[in-house]
Design an enzyme around this catalytic site. Sequence first.
Site, PDB file in Angstrom:
ATOM      1  N   GLY A  63       0.819  -1.207   0.000  1.00 46.79           N
ATOM      2  CA  GLY A  63       0.000   0.000   0.000  1.00 46.79           C
ATOM      3  C   GLY A  63       0.849   1.251   0.000  1.00 46.79           C
ATOM      4  O   GLY A  63       2.068   1.213   0.231  1.00 46.79           O
ATOM      5  N   CYS A  64       0.199   2.381  -0.259  1.00 46.68           N
ATOM      6  CA  CYS A  64       0.922   3.647  -0.368  1.00 46.68           C
ATOM      7  C   CYS A  64       1.455   4.097   0.988  1.00 46.68           C
ATOM      8  O   CYS A  64       2.652   4.386   1.135  1.00 46.68           O
ATOM      9  CB  CYS A  64       0.021   4.708  -0.997  1.00 46.68           C
ATOM     10  SG  CYS A  64      -1.609   4.881  -0.240  1.00 46.68           S
ATOM     11  N   TYR A  65       0.589   4.164   2.004  1.00 49.52           N
ATOM     12  CA  TYR A  65       1.056   4.571   3.337  1.00 49.52           C
ATOM     13  C   TYR A  65       2.129   3.609   3.868  1.00 49.52           C
ATOM     14  O   TYR A  65       3.151   4.062   4.394  1.00 49.52           O
ATOM     15  CB  TYR A  65      -0.108   4.628   4.326  1.00 49.52           C
ATOM     16  CG  TYR A  65      -1.029   5.814   4.184  1.00 49.52           C
ATOM     17  CD1 TYR A  65      -0.557   7.118   4.336  1.00 49.52           C
ATOM     18  CD2 TYR A  65      -2.387   5.635   3.946  1.00 49.52           C
ATOM     19  CE1 TYR A  65      -1.417   8.206   4.237  1.00 49.52           C
ATOM     20  CE2 TYR A  65      -3.255   6.717   3.846  1.00 49.52           C
ATOM     21  CZ  TYR A  65      -2.766   7.999   3.989  1.00 49.52           C
ATOM     22  OH  TYR A  65      -3.623   9.074   3.902  1.00 49.52           O
TER      23      TYR A  65
END
Lengths: 349, 349, 349, 349
Positions: free
Chosen positions: C152-154
């Site tokens: 994921g991005c985070y």
Amino acid sequence: MENKTRVAIVGSTGYGGVELIRLLQAHPHAEVASVISSSSAGEPIAAGFPHLSGIRTELLDDVDPAAIRAKADVVFLATPAGVASKLVPRLLEQELKVIDLSGDFRLPEPAVYEQWYGKPAADPADLEQATFGLCEIYGDRVQGTSFISNPGCYPTATLLGLVPAIKAGWIDPDSIIVDAKSGVSGAGRGASLGTHYSELNENFKAYKINKHQHVPEIEMVLSDAAGRDVVTTFTTHLVPMTRGIMATMYAKLTEHRPEADFIQLYEEFYAGRPFVRIRPEGQWPATKEVAGSNYCDIGFAVDRRTGRVTIVSVIDNLVKGAAGQAIQNLNLMMGWDEDAGLRFVPMYP
Amino acid sequence: MENKTRVAIVGSTGYGGVELIRLLQAHPHAEVASVISSSSAGEPIAAGFPHLSGIRTELLDDVDPAAIRAKADVVFLATPAGVASKLVPRLLEQELKVIDLSGDFRLPEPAVYEQWYGKPAADPADLEQATFGLCEIYGDRVQGTSFISNPGCYPTATLLGLVPAIKAGWIDPDSIIVDAKSGVSGAGRGASLGTHYSELNENFKAYKINKHQHVPEIEMVLSDAAGRDVVTTFTTHLVPMTRGIMATMYAKLTEHRPEADFIQLYEEFYAGRPFVRIRPEGQWPATKEVAGSNYCDIGFAVDRRTGRVTIVSVIDNLVKGAAGQAIQNLNLMMGWDEDAGLRFVPMYP
Amino acid sequence: MENKTRVAIVGSTGYGGVELIRLLQAHPHAEVASVISSSSAGEPIAAGFPHLSGIRTELLDDVDPAAIRAKADVVFLATPAGVASKLVPRLLEQELKVIDLSGDFRLPEPAVYEQWYGKPAADPADLEQATFGLCEIYGDRVQGTSFISNPGCYPTATLLGLVPAIKAGWIDPDSIIVDAKSGVSGAGRGASLGTHYSELNENFKAYKINKHQHVPEIEMVLSDAAGRDVVTTFTTHLVPMTRGIMATMYAKLTEHRPEADFIQLYEEFYAGRPFVRIRPEGQWPATKEVAGSNYCDIGFAVDRRTGRVTIVSVIDNLVKGAAGQAIQNLNLMMGWDEDAGLRFVPMYP
Amino acid sequence: MENKTRVAIVGSTGYGGVELIRLLQAHPHAEVASVISSSSAGEPIAAGFPHLSGIRTELLDDVDPAAIRAKADVVFLATPAGVASKLVPRLLEQELKVIDLSGDFRLPEPAVYEQWYGKPAADPADLEQATFGLCEIYGDRVQGTSFISNPGCYPTATLLGLVPAIKAGWIDPDSIIVDAKSGVSGAGRGASLGTHYSELNENFKAYKINKHQHVPEIEMVLSDAAGRDVVTTFTTHLVPMTRGIMATMYAKLTEHRPEADFIQLYEEFYAGRPFVRIRPEGQWPATKEVAGSNYCDIGFAVDRRTGRVTIVSVIDNLVKGAAGQAIQNLNLMMGWDEDAGLRFVPMYP
């Protein structure tokens, strides 16, 4: 202590509605007595608008003309096209005063409405009762009436910029081109790809070129000012900002006149009107300079080489272009000071 | 392995300069051999532009024509007005090929430059050597030359949108009005109240109405296309975004033609040119749809009621309006594929 | 000439999908052979994304594993949560290589997925086949596999910033607080009040505090690095911008160490990895400095007064946080250069 | 009709100064009698701020204590650090009441000021006369005084969010981490690369980590609340927006308490104070929900897994963080209603 006039707002969960609430909160002669929403009736208004926490604590009412009459003397309608045409007759029957912010009663010809809005028009008998409340042009007609159709945002910025020059015969009505730009709040609170942040941020786009439903409203007033039929080229653009409209307008001069003449003409035309401000020579207004306020600021550039004048007019689309002018109409209708409750200083920066 | 053509960039600490670096990083036939800045010579380029960390690790060179010659074959100048007029002759003496991104060599008449730029013009003998590199219009002249004057951002968007219609005689050259809008990066990296975030954010403003220094450049090409002198009304606005230009252009039709005719005319005019894209009927381009790329996208709206056509043209001001077109000129000059190193897909969203 | 590896993209009408198209357009070893969308099958991809006009002219395919197999060797899934868990088994049956950008295969424990995502988890047997492709940490495991779950991005921004310090034992794993901020594109292209321009512009808001579905993914890797269970405080905020994530991270030092030590530790940890850049002392990265690129930039501040280190890590959420890292995984999986097709210079400004 | 208290504003051409003008325009008991600017004396205030056209038509006065005394009873100073320390003694000599919006009199220890501000401190004898006007915490001390030091923007948001929990002993004072974010107007109107639109737009950046001059002001009040020395980790970030501050604050709970307990504690602590609003469980305020208003909105998230509470506090940095709180201090000082002239509804959207 004065008894304030009680107002109801239908469409309180749209941007026009909450802006009416914001502005009326400080009004000296009026107070909000009922906030109404058919879609969210029964919920606290602050649930969907937390900025109103502790300020407006009531629940949203449903749309019921008799119940509105029990609570209020005046009704504002901040509803999508097609709602007011059906609701207004029922409100007028209740002897409520009505100020409609939608486009439903702006065009006296049903066929024109249906062509540009793509919806059934209001009943002709109801249309006849409406007064078009472009305050600085038709303010005299408003006083003492009970049903006002509030002008659109683009028409307000455009017409305040053009009418004095047309009436004076200084520009050729056949040469008018309006290049208009609006912040995104003009599109309302409805969620769509067209109001999606990532699609609009850092983006500038044109839309509905020559097809915007405000075209006939603009041409209606321009024709009235010119004394003959006027058609215009009208482009709308979306600016990556929330509030503000600029109309940049072009017209052929009937004879050369310097900017100073335009400034003088407009200052005289709008003398005594509190909300139109004319800029000095070589200066043009920016949208932020009227943000949150009811002002319409106007500036000019004359080009001797081309024989054209460029007129720049800005408003806050939610104030002078909607809720603010609606309250200005309320003030005129009730015989109060035109700027009662509307003396907000623009929020800058 | 091919020996790449070595290029130097004067003005590497401005937005035009770093954009040249970004684009050339992926060029198949050219490589950046020297980054030059008179104000920051001796410092690492990445000190002022951390986005280049680990990509360009060299120090900035000072401006020295002989030293540039030792390192490079081609020089790009991305300098403020008034610098290139003095520097270019010294670079040409070194037998360097030169592509100037500034306005110093775009106007063949020194008096016109001095009137609009308010600075001394380049030497007429030097002006004569420059080829105006509006690729899609004058690309044939570029090949094999050694000194190109790269067009301005507003002229590129405007002229690509107008020239085919003017050459075809479909619009009246005396009726042209250009309402242009630009992101803030066009103003450069210099800090001033005019580029201050809080002054521009959530704001839309007009500036330099009819006075922008790009007016004579636009009229020069329009006059060339029309075969007679053309003057235009030209307004520039600042949009609260970083990149992108839209020119919304208005003209009177010489006779009615539907949008489909315009689409066909422009597709034929730009056939084989990789960077102009014509939109289908009823669609107009938005600036984000070309962001980061060398495209110029164009759409049309014809209004039978007014007899006018509205033409919408968009570019990324730092790419097709500056660094990208400069590299396109390099490609044409060197006989490489016109789109070598420029096949970037627009960054959306 | 090399035969390029053919890839298909499921979810081509979302932001992750179109970003894959943008990046792969320039890939030296791979080419997009099929763009797939269950909702828009049969339409031209450029109809919904005009920035692709003239670049990708094909129609969108429907989701059909056998048809995909006929066209492609590798499939990227850029689909909402809950789609890949059902589709991936059917793609693996076709002996397609799969890179899933969604969260469906990141968490090995079905119960954890169901708790945080509120949806049925993938089949445990399928979950076992997935390799978690956080390239700079687990890149060694990726090579030669055929099914990668892209982080994921985070988590990407957070974990690249924390893992080296945790592995070195320099920070107390129980003390970690992550204050993360994201641009709006992370919310996808779906229209809702939560992605409405006027609601987000000129606004900064927190959301899903301690409830974001990326929490268990972050804790999974932190626990792996620490060799014991780690829980964290994790806040997500929406920034009024389109692209970019910053994770500002706080932890207690196990003993005092100056920033220079952190810089050295991280440079050694990421030596040879092309996409992590460590900032010099006293400097912290900003999101725009990695925009459009696959970089993750990291900076440090040590406070002797409080005994804490602050670590700042930034990525472009759509590139290193999604499509870029997915291609990096493709490169590692196929044994190509890790940065093949990913050497984009950040777009600044 | 009441004689209004006359106020003068030194620093009228900065953002704090014009915001004072905006807010005071509607004040029932005070009026602006002199707008003062050392740099622009003699010019019309509206020349630099066209949004004031027709509202404030006077010329800017120069800084002259005796002349100020002739015109005004109270002086606001909205000046850069280092100005008030020299000017205030001369104003107090004139028996003017003074409200200083700068940092010059917030820190009682000259050495601390000099360490964090890097400038000479005010005279200790003058420092002693100042009352630190954080209204909701020290409002009782303000009444009847004549010299108030108005708190900083970050400290206001932070301290209103933390003091009740610290005083109650519910959080460990050694565990406090403040992750603060501000709109760009906090940096003032000065033009620099750090306030340049193209550098900040579509960008999110950290700055002055643990070095911001507001740190000692925050720790001063936290220590006072805790009854012992407190140090904090404090990070500041710039958000691409004009107005608004959010402080996201983290602390270890001394024992577990649900969010409802925090809500009750804070509602009781701030009972009767008009400008602090506590959000219901599971909701956190966004900056736009207080834009243009004097509110400070606060929300909570308790995480049982980590034993920490996250507190979110937002203000408009130019109102509650500067001009609004200064007027609130004026109200308290003069014995007027605390919210006189400050009942602005937040401007949303």
